[in-house]
Motif scaffolding. Structure first.
Motif, PDB file in Angstrom:
ATOM      1  N   ASN A 196      -6.251  -0.638  10.213  1.00 15.99           N
ATOM      2  CA  ASN A 196      -6.665  -0.333   8.887  1.00 15.99           C
ATOM      3  C   ASN A 196      -6.103   0.383   7.651  1.00 15.99           C
ATOM      4  OD1 ASN A 196      -9.200  -1.026   9.988  1.00 15.99           O
ATOM      5  ND2 ASN A 196      -9.972   0.791  10.404  1.00 15.99           N
ATOM      6  N   THR A 222      -3.701   0.822   4.392  1.00 10.59           N
ATOM      7  CA  THR A 222      -3.939   0.317   2.709  1.00 10.59           C
ATOM      8  C   THR A 222      -3.448  -1.171   2.604  1.00 10.59           C
ATOM      9  OG1 THR A 222      -1.976   1.351   2.386  1.00 10.59           O
ATOM     10  CG2 THR A 222      -3.870   2.567   2.052  1.00 10.59           C
ATOM     11  N   THR A 223      -2.456  -1.715   3.468  1.00 16.46           N
ATOM     12  CA  THR A 223      -2.081  -3.210   3.198  1.00 16.46           C
ATOM     13  C   THR A 223      -3.327  -3.902   3.396  1.00 16.46           C
ATOM     14  OG1 THR A 223      -1.439  -3.037   5.322  1.00 16.46           O
ATOM     15  CG2 THR A 223       0.505  -2.791   3.779  1.00 16.46           C
ATOM     16  N   GLY A 224      -4.264  -3.529   4.064  1.00 11.62           N
ATOM     17  CA  GLY A 224      -5.572  -4.286   4.412  1.00 11.62           C
ATOM     18  C   GLY A 224      -6.188  -4.230   2.969  1.00 11.62           C
ATOM     19  N   THR A 225      -6.318  -3.362   2.038  1.00 14.44           N
ATOM     20  CA  THR A 225      -7.166  -3.467   0.730  1.00 14.44           C
ATOM     21  C   THR A 225      -6.033  -3.692  -0.272  1.00 14.44           C
ATOM     22  OG1 THR A 225      -6.629  -1.266   0.653  1.00 14.44           O
ATOM     23  CG2 THR A 225      -8.804  -1.918   1.653  1.00 14.44           C
ATOM     24  N   LEU A 226      -6.535  -4.553  -1.206  1.00 12.55           N
ATOM     25  CA  LEU A 226      -5.792  -4.702  -2.377  1.00 12.55           C
ATOM     26  C   LEU A 226      -5.937  -3.618  -3.427  1.00 12.55           C
ATOM     27  CD1 LEU A 226      -6.694  -8.434  -2.397  1.00 12.55           C
ATOM     28  CD2 LEU A 226      -4.789  -7.447  -1.607  1.00 12.55           C
ATOM     29  N   VAL A 227      -4.656  -2.885  -3.663  1.00 11.67           N
ATOM     30  CA  VAL A 227      -4.959  -1.773  -4.533  1.00 11.67           C
ATOM     31  C   VAL A 227      -5.159  -2.231  -5.957  1.00 11.67           C
ATOM     32  CG1 VAL A 227      -3.669  -0.217  -3.008  1.00 11.67           C
ATOM     33  CG2 VAL A 227      -2.495  -1.658  -4.475  1.00 11.67           C
TER      34      VAL A 227
END
Lengths: 246, 614
Positions: free
Chosen positions: B458, B460-465
């Motif tokens: 989980n 932050t690479t999982g979400t696109l900032v």
């Protein structure tokens, strides 16, 4: 008591992670014993709980591949690649798995954007581009401020220009990578064979038969059908039960 | 004639079928009944057949009730199944032999048969029975020219007219060694069997059974009588050691009474070709059971790879090609042939080879029964897939068996086979060129191995900032920081370059400083110094505010200058304060502490209010 509760709450992610780690390693040993289906099922259960990581998807892809489920293998390698686009293992396994796809679609003449540049840009995660761009942008103003304050009078402007170009280029690369690799919905066929039709319904005409592992861009979704754009610009509707979305 | 046909058994069966027929297809059923003749002589018999044809789910057994004037015997049933358009078509025939017991007109009455809940009736048949087996041949289709009928009365069948026997070629064998069981049916000359006999083969529990066709027929003389002998042979292989029993064989036949005139040189022809006087009789025959002893195989000298084969065998091996490319399969055929129970032969163990992937791909067998000995050949197919180029040897394959003739174990072997493996063409490499990435040297033949660790889950690479506004807002921070720096720098520069601006900006600061100095003086009791300091603070403040030299600023000049620039009330208060200061400075001893305090307060207030008015 409250202190212990707070401590437990703080440690909870760690405990949870340890449990996941255990399942993860058990799946690896199942894989070693040749129990590929069981290994895949265990890893899939971790994913189904809502956890994700590049390595998790990678191992899941390996297990599905060995268990003979090519479609799910490719889908999970692709998910892993989205999280870690610079990981060579993921890339190699994805390409290797794609060799087993029955449908070899001729992708036509080379694209305008040279493939090598495209590949190189795609190797960096868009989040990394974002941070590079942001830091370069901050440095532009740091140097401009330093100049205002009387430091680096000669070089500050040059540095600022270079950094500004870097920041803009990085932001541009990020937008491009996002558009090409991330903001498109992709679908992978997981059924052994499925029909690609001219419309969303079984009454429409058969365009061609697609086989397990074939990947397409999802353009639309209607009546349990995906409108897919295939590698050779061919469009067709595929029953959603035969597809997993990336 | 009222005859109840339905026997209880039929009723129960019918009830059951009624239940079942709701599910099963209640198809069309036809019931046919027939007799082979309607006119017979007293000592002849009538064959009565009931045939049930159709898709009935269950056909009950039919037994005849006692028919007046007849003795009846069941002579068996025959059944046929056929699938027509996906439907099961069943045809079952019940055969009965009816022997008239008196002459005259006899009747086979109508009979009701219940099948799948429906009732069917057979027609009535009238049978005329003529006395004596005499001249009338009207009932006969074939009318023979010359007949030497014999007015013989009934004669009983003697035991040596018809008999059966079973025998074995050996009564002591090894486990899985062949025993040949021979069933013989002796039929004395002149005794005619009227129809196919009902043969019940012996029970062969504990044996692997292999039929040995053909059945043979011959003439033999036994106890001075000529017999027609029918022989059926069966090969038996005991499956376990110890005694094993072959049960009795039973044969039930219907025979015509022998019409033998021994002294008649034409008796042979007479009885076998022209006889027609039938007197059916059912004769049951039974043979004696036989016990065989199966010896266990010796434990001494038993090879490790022995898998239970008994007999005499040869082995040979053959490959489809001896020169291949890597990953191209080679088929190895191992053929085991000889005498013995071929069907029970297990696959010979094939050694694992490091340079090959191998698996068994099937087997086939070919059974021969020459000279009533079971034998033949079984072929096992193995597929070997070479992993890499090179020159290899497929090693010899051994097969062990027990030879009962020699009473010893024997092992036969194949010849080793040389194979040449050429390097495989790189199929993957050529395919890779079509794929997007051509910067990967893919020569792998398998996927890469697993990752050792779960990694950051989980993360932050999982979400696109870039898709989150809060992250985009981070771009504002350097901008804001820069403008703060620029603003500060500008202010500082002006303070340095612009005197009036600097005085204006710092007016209050200076005045406050002077006032606090005055406070100190007030506390130290220096009244003159106090008033002088208050005076200076006010005058200098005024000078700083309006960028005037504080030196030489008199009350008149202040009044003149402040006209229109400063609030009238404030000007008056300022001038009043200056006056008080002058008064206090020069008035001898007039320094009341309360007064000084009040003055200081007024001065401070005035400066605050003047600050407000700028």
């Amino acid at each position: 008591v409250r202190k212990w509760l707070v401590l437990l709450l703080l440690l909870w992610p760690l405990i949870l992670h340890a449990g996941l780690e255990e399942d993860f390693h058990q799946a690896s040993s199942l894989y070693d014993q040749g129990e590929f289906k069981e290994s895949a099922a265990l890893l899939q259960s971790i994913v189904d709980k809502g956890y994700s990581s590049a390595d998790l998807y990678y191992n899941l892809g390996c297990a599905y591949f060995k268990a003979g489920q090519l479609g799910y293998a490719i889908a999970n390698f692709r998910r892993a690649e989205r999280l870690a686009p610079d990981d060579e293992d993921i890339k190699i396994n994805l390409e290797f798995a794609k060799l087993f796809v029955v449908d070899k679609i001729d992708t036509g003449p080379p694209k305008f954007f040279p493939d090598k540049v495209q590949n190189a840009l795609g190797k960096v995660h868009p989040n990394h581009y974002f941070w590079i761009s942001l830091i370069a942008f901050a440095l532009v103003f740091l140097f401009l401020s330093l100049k205002r304050l009387g430091f680096l009078r000669r070089t500050a402007n040059t540095l600022a220009v270079v950094l500004l170009v870097l920041s803009l280029a990085s932001a541009g690369a990020m937008v491009w990578v996002l558009k090409v690799n991330y903001l498109v919905k992709e679908g992978v066929i997981v059924a052994n064979q499925t029909e690609v039709l001219s419309g969303p319904g079984s009454d429409f005409e058969l365009q061609f038969d697609a086989h397990e592992g074939l990947t397409f861009k999802v353009l639309d979704q209607k009546n349990d059908y995906y409108l897919g754009l295939f590698a050779n610009k061919l469009k067709g509707w595929v029953k959603s039960s035969a597809v997993t979305e990336i | 004639l009222v005859i109840v046909v339905k026997v209880g058994k039929i009723l129960i069966a019918a009830l059951l079928t009624m239940v079942w027929s709701t599910v099963a297809i209640a198809g069309d059923v036809t019931v046919n009944a027939s007799v082979d003749k309607t006119e017979v002589f007293e000592n002849e018999n009538v064959r009565f057949t009931i045939e049930i044809v159709g898709s009935a789910s269950d056909i009950p057994d039919i037994t005849l009730p006692n028919l007046p004037g007849f003795q009846n015997y069941s002579s068996g049933t025959s059944q046929n199944f056929s699938f027509i358009n996906g439907k099961t078509q069943t045809s079952k025939s019940f055969n009965f032999i009816l022997i008239p017991t008196r002459t005259g007109k006899l009747t086979i009455p109508r009979m009701k048969i219940t099948i799948d809940g429906k009732v069917y009736a057979t027609p009535q048949f009238d049978i005329t029975v003529s006395p004596g087996a005499s001249s009338s041949s009207s009932a006969r289709q074939q009318s023979q020219g010359s007949r030497r009928q014999q007015q013989s009365s009934s004669r009983d069948i003697k035991p040596d007219d018809l008999f059966i026997s079973t025998s074995v070629n050996k009564d002591t064998v090894y486990v899985n060694q062949q025993v040949t069981l021979s069933f013989k049916f002796y039929q004395a000359e002149g005794v005619d069997v009227l129809q196919n006999p009902d043969f019940k083969p012996p029970q062969k529990t504990g044996f692997w059974v292999e039929d040995l066709p053909p059945r043979s027929a011959s003439y033999k003389t036994y106890k001075n009588r000529r017999y027609h002998v029918t022989e059926i042979k069966t090969a038996l292989f005991p499956t376990t050691s110890g005694p094993a029993t072959i049960g009795s064989a039973e044969l039930t036949l219907s025979v015509r009474e022998p019409q033998i005139r021994r002294n008649d040189p034409f008796s042979f022809f007479n009885n076998n070709f022209f006889g027609f006087q039938n007197q059916g009789r059912t004769v049951p025959l039974k043979s004696e059971p036989i016990t065989i002893v199966a010896l266990p195989l010796p434990t001494v000298g038993k090879p490790a790879d022995f898998s239970g084969a008994v007999g005499r065998y040869n082995i040979n091996a053959d490959v489809d090609k001896t020169s291949v490319e890597a990953n191209e399969p080679i088929t190895l055929k191992v053929r085991i042939s000889g005498i013995g129970n071929i069907k029970s032969i297990a696959a010979p163990p094939v050694p694992e080879l490091a340079d090959f992937r191998s698996y068994q791909s099937g087997d086939s067998e070919n059974i021969t029964k020459a000279n009533y000995l079971v034998g033949g050949a079984k072929t096992f197919e193995y597929v070997f897939i070479p992993k890499r180029a090179g020159s290899y040897v497929l090693p010899a394959i051994n097969y062990s068996f027990f030879d009962p003739g020699a009473k010893a174990y024997k092992t036969v072997s194949t010849q080793p086979i040389q194979v040449q493996v050429a390097p495989a063409p790189d199929r993957y490499a050529s395919q890779m060129q079509n794929l997007e990435s051509n910067n990967i040297d893919l020569v792998a033949k398998d996927i890469r191995y697993l990752k050792p660790d779960l990694g950051r889950i989980n993360s932050t690479t999982g979400t696109l900032v870039a898709l989150r506004p809060i992250y985009l807002a981070l771009y504002l921070i350097p901008l804001i920081g820069y403008f703060v720096v620029v603003g500060q720098k500008k202010k500082q520069e002006r303070l340095q370059s612009d005197q009036s601006y600097r005085r204006f900006k710092q007016a209050k600061k200076m005045a406050t400083r002077r006032l606090s100095q005055a406070e100190k003086l007030m506390h130290s009791g220096d009244a003159a110094g106090f008033y002088s300091e208050i005076n200076r603070s006010i005058i200098e403040y005024f000078g700083d505010r309006f960028n005037l030299p504080s030196f030489g600023l008199t009350a008149d000049k202040i009044r003149e200058f402040s006209d229109g620039k400063l609030d009238e009330g404030l000007t008056i208060r300022l001038l009043d304060l200056l006056r008080q200061c002058d008064f206090g400075r020069f008035a001898p001893g007039g320094a009341e502490p309360d007064q000084m305090k009040q003055l200081w307060q007024d001065a401070a207030n005035l400066i605050v209010e003047m600050e407000k008015s700028r």
